[in-house]
Design a protein around this motif. Structure first.
Motif, short mmCIF file in Angstrom:
data_model
loop_
_atom_site.label_atom_id
_atom_site.label_comp_id
_atom_site.label_asym_id
_atom_site.label_seq_id
_atom_site.Cartn_x
_atom_site.Cartn_y
_atom_site.Cartn_z
N ILE A 208 -7.17 -30.24 25.77
CA ILE A 208 -5.47 -29.09 25.50
C ILE A 208 -5.08 -29.15 27.07
O ILE A 208 -4.03 -28.82 27.52
CB ILE A 208 -5.61 -27.63 25.24
N LEU A 209 -6.15 -28.94 28.10
CA LEU A 209 -5.33 -28.45 29.55
C LEU A 209 -5.67 -30.31 30.03
O LEU A 209 -5.19 -30.68 30.26
CB LEU A 209 -6.89 -28.01 30.44
N LEU A 210 -6.49 -31.38 29.52
CA LEU A 210 -5.64 -32.26 29.92
C LEU A 210 -4.27 -32.98 29.20
O LEU A 210 -3.89 -34.02 30.02
CB LEU A 210 -7.01 -33.96 29.88
N ARG A 211 -4.93 -32.58 27.72
CA ARG A 211 -3.73 -33.93 27.08
C ARG A 211 -3.79 -35.07 26.78
O ARG A 211 -2.46 -35.75 27.10
CB ARG A 211 -2.17 -33.88 27.59
N ASN A 212 -4.74 -36.16 27.66
CA ASN A 212 -5.05 -37.12 26.90
C ASN A 212 -6.10 -37.57 26.63
O ASN A 212 -7.43 -36.73 27.18
CB ASN A 212 -5.09 -37.43 29.01
N THR A 213 -6.35 -38.05 25.96
CA THR A 213 -7.49 -38.23 25.24
C THR A 213 -9.16 -39.06 25.74
O THR A 213 -9.70 -38.63 26.14
CB THR A 213 -7.28 -39.74 23.83
N ALA A 214 -8.13 -40.18 26.12
CA ALA A 214 -10.02 -40.94 27.47
C ALA A 214 -10.06 -39.90 28.19
O ALA A 214 -11.42 -40.15 28.73
CB ALA A 214 -8.61 -42.40 27.73
N GLY A 215 -9.15 -39.20 28.54
CA GLY A 215 -9.72 -38.67 30.46
C GLY A 215 -10.53 -37.20 30.23
O GLY A 215 -11.17 -36.63 30.43
N GLY A 216 -10.31 -36.65 28.59
CA GLY A 216 -11.28 -35.91 28.14
C GLY A 216 -12.02 -35.95 27.61
O GLY A 216 -13.07 -35.23 28.21
N VAL A 217 -12.20 -37.48 27.07
CA VAL A 217 -13.66 -37.75 26.99
C VAL A 217 -14.15 -38.07 27.87
O VAL A 217 -15.90 -37.33 28.20
CB VAL A 217 -13.62 -38.41 25.96
N VAL A 218 -13.47 -38.58 28.63
CA VAL A 218 -14.60 -38.48 29.98
C VAL A 218 -14.88 -37.66 30.85
O VAL A 218 -16.07 -37.40 30.93
CB VAL A 218 -13.80 -39.99 30.73
N THR A 219 -13.78 -36.73 30.80
CA THR A 219 -14.51 -35.69 31.71
C THR A 219 -15.46 -34.38 30.72
O THR A 219 -16.12 -33.83 31.10
CB THR A 219 -13.25 -34.22 31.58
N LEU A 283 -11.29 -22.32 27.28
CA LEU A 283 -10.39 -21.23 26.12
C LEU A 283 -9.57 -20.38 26.80
O LEU A 283 -8.12 -20.44 26.26
CB LEU A 283 -11.07 -20.86 24.86
N LEU A 284 -9.60 -19.62 27.58
CA LEU A 284 -8.55 -18.23 27.97
C LEU A 284 -8.08 -19.24 28.20
O LEU A 284 -6.41 -19.33 28.47
CB LEU A 284 -9.24 -17.40 28.50
N VAL A 285 -8.40 -20.22 29.52
CA VAL A 285 -7.05 -20.81 30.67
C VAL A 285 -6.61 -22.02 30.64
O VAL A 285 -5.71 -22.29 30.34
CB VAL A 285 -8.40 -21.20 32.22
N ALA A 286 -7.44 -21.93 29.69
CA ALA A 286 -6.58 -23.72 28.38
C ALA A 286 -4.86 -22.87 27.57
O ALA A 286 -3.99 -23.55 27.77
CB ALA A 286 -7.15 -24.43 27.05
N LEU A 287 -5.44 -21.82 26.94
CA LEU A 287 -4.33 -21.38 26.62
C LEU A 287 -3.48 -20.67 27.41
O LEU A 287 -2.22 -20.76 27.08
CB LEU A 287 -5.23 -19.99 25.45
N LEU A 288 -3.38 -19.95 28.62
CA LEU A 288 -2.74 -20.02 28.72
C LEU A 288 -1.81 -20.70 29.70
O LEU A 288 -0.80 -20.70 30.05
CB LEU A 288 -3.39 -19.17 30.77
N VAL A 289 -2.56 -21.80 30.16
CA VAL A 289 -2.18 -23.82 30.58
C VAL A 289 -0.71 -23.87 29.81
O VAL A 289 0.12 -24.44 29.68
CB VAL A 289 -2.92 -24.32 31.43
N ARG A 293 3.43 -24.58 29.61
CA ARG A 293 4.10 -25.76 30.07
C ARG A 293 4.95 -26.11 28.50
O ARG A 293 4.10 -25.81 27.79
CB ARG A 293 2.61 -26.70 29.88
N ASP A 294 5.53 -27.67 28.92
CA ASP A 294 6.73 -28.08 28.49
C ASP A 294 5.59 -28.91 27.14
O ASP A 294 4.52 -29.26 26.93
CB ASP A 294 7.32 -28.86 28.74
N VAL A 295 5.43 -28.59 26.43
CA VAL A 295 5.19 -29.26 24.76
C VAL A 295 5.15 -30.71 25.21
O VAL A 295 5.80 -31.47 25.31
CB VAL A 295 6.03 -29.38 24.00
#
Length: 295
Positions: A208-219, A283-289, A293-295
């Protein structure tokens, strides 16, 4: 007989009763997300692959402990290479951790699954359709997270139980099989599912925070696998580094599923609380962000 074709006045139309259903409820959103997860072939294949890998690794680990126990009974085997016959370090004691021994790859696959399920919606633009159907973002994201967490828990618990059943015939040949009611065994099996559920929540938050598949998996891989290795390499520089490393998600999760813990390590409950804090905080940080943010 003539019939009137005059239009009904607006004030009379407005007085007609309106029929309304339950609308968008969390239960309906949850059902929608469940259908999304369980009907995508790639997701089902990845879930089945996770179970197969975890059970396969557990069977290999059981086989290795069986070989070690067989070597102990061989009088010609060099004593300096033999493990203790009983207690910590013995094949029988190590065999108790067989049900959870596939976690090392199970958490990697579940983390990748969770990130892909959420981040791919932003990559493909499907998230816009989701947010149109569910204008409030928090229920939609919570539903996605809950569904993935339940799936991860079922995969972990089911894999651990199957691993236990598969390992017993292998271990029985050297008389190191054990009952599921033995101290700490069932708790470890249950915590295997809980650990993977928390891994899924952490990974969903990253997606949710990164919105990027490759970046999220690597993180996610970096947090659960690379970061502990880096900390281990740096542990000799200062005394506080290994103490702080106990609170990393991967280390705390390993303590969750341990049969016994050392004096300076976190207990099973402490490891669970640390993992829960990581999952809830991210999860709380991700929901707040996500709300800002714009979708």
């Amino acid at each position: 007989m003539a019939t009137s074709t005059q239009p009904v006045p607006a004030e009379r139309r407005s007085q007609r009763p309106r029929t309304s259903g339950p609308g968008v409820t969390f239960g309906r959103v949850l059902k929608s997300e469940w259908i999304k997860v369980t009907t995508v072939p790639s997701t089902v294949i990845l879930i089945i692959s996770t179970v197969v890998v975890m059970v396969g690794l557990a069977a290999l680990f059981a086989w290795s402990q069986s070989i070690s126990a067989e070597a102990l009974s061989d009088p010609d085997f060099p004593a300096e290479f033999q493990a203790p016959a009983e207690g910590p370090g013995s094949p029988g004691f190590a065999a108790l951790s067989v049900p959870s021994s596939g976690l090392i790859f199970g958490q990697l696959l579940i983390a990748a699954l969770a990130v892909v399920l959420i981040a791919s919606e932003w990559t493909t633009g499907m998230i816009r359709s989701t947010m149109v159907a569910v204008p409030k973002r928090t229920p939609a994201l919570l539903a996605k997270t809950l569904v993935v967490a339940v799936v991860a828990f079922a995969v972990g618990l089911g894999s651990a139980l199957i691993s236990y059943l598969v390992a017993q015939p292998i271990l029985r040949g050297e008389d190191i099989d054990f009952a599921i009611t033995e101290d700490g065994v069932f708790q470890s099996i249950l915590n295997t599912g809980t650990f993977l559920a928390l891994v899924a929540i952490i990974s969903m938050a990253i997606g949710i925070l990164l919105r990027n598949t490759a970046g999220g998996v690597v993180t996610a891989v970096g947090i659960f696998f690379v970061l502990p290795l880096i900390v281990q390499l740096l542990s000799g520089l200062a005394d506080w580094i290994p103490k702080a490393a106990r609170f990393l998600p991967g280390d705390a999760g390993n303590q969750m599923v341990s049969i016994t813990t050392l004096e300076d390590d976190l207990t099973q409950w402490e490891g669970g609380l640390v993992m829960g804090a990581w999952a809830l905080g991210l999860l709380l940080v991700a929901l707040l962000v996500a709300k800002k943010r714009d979708v």
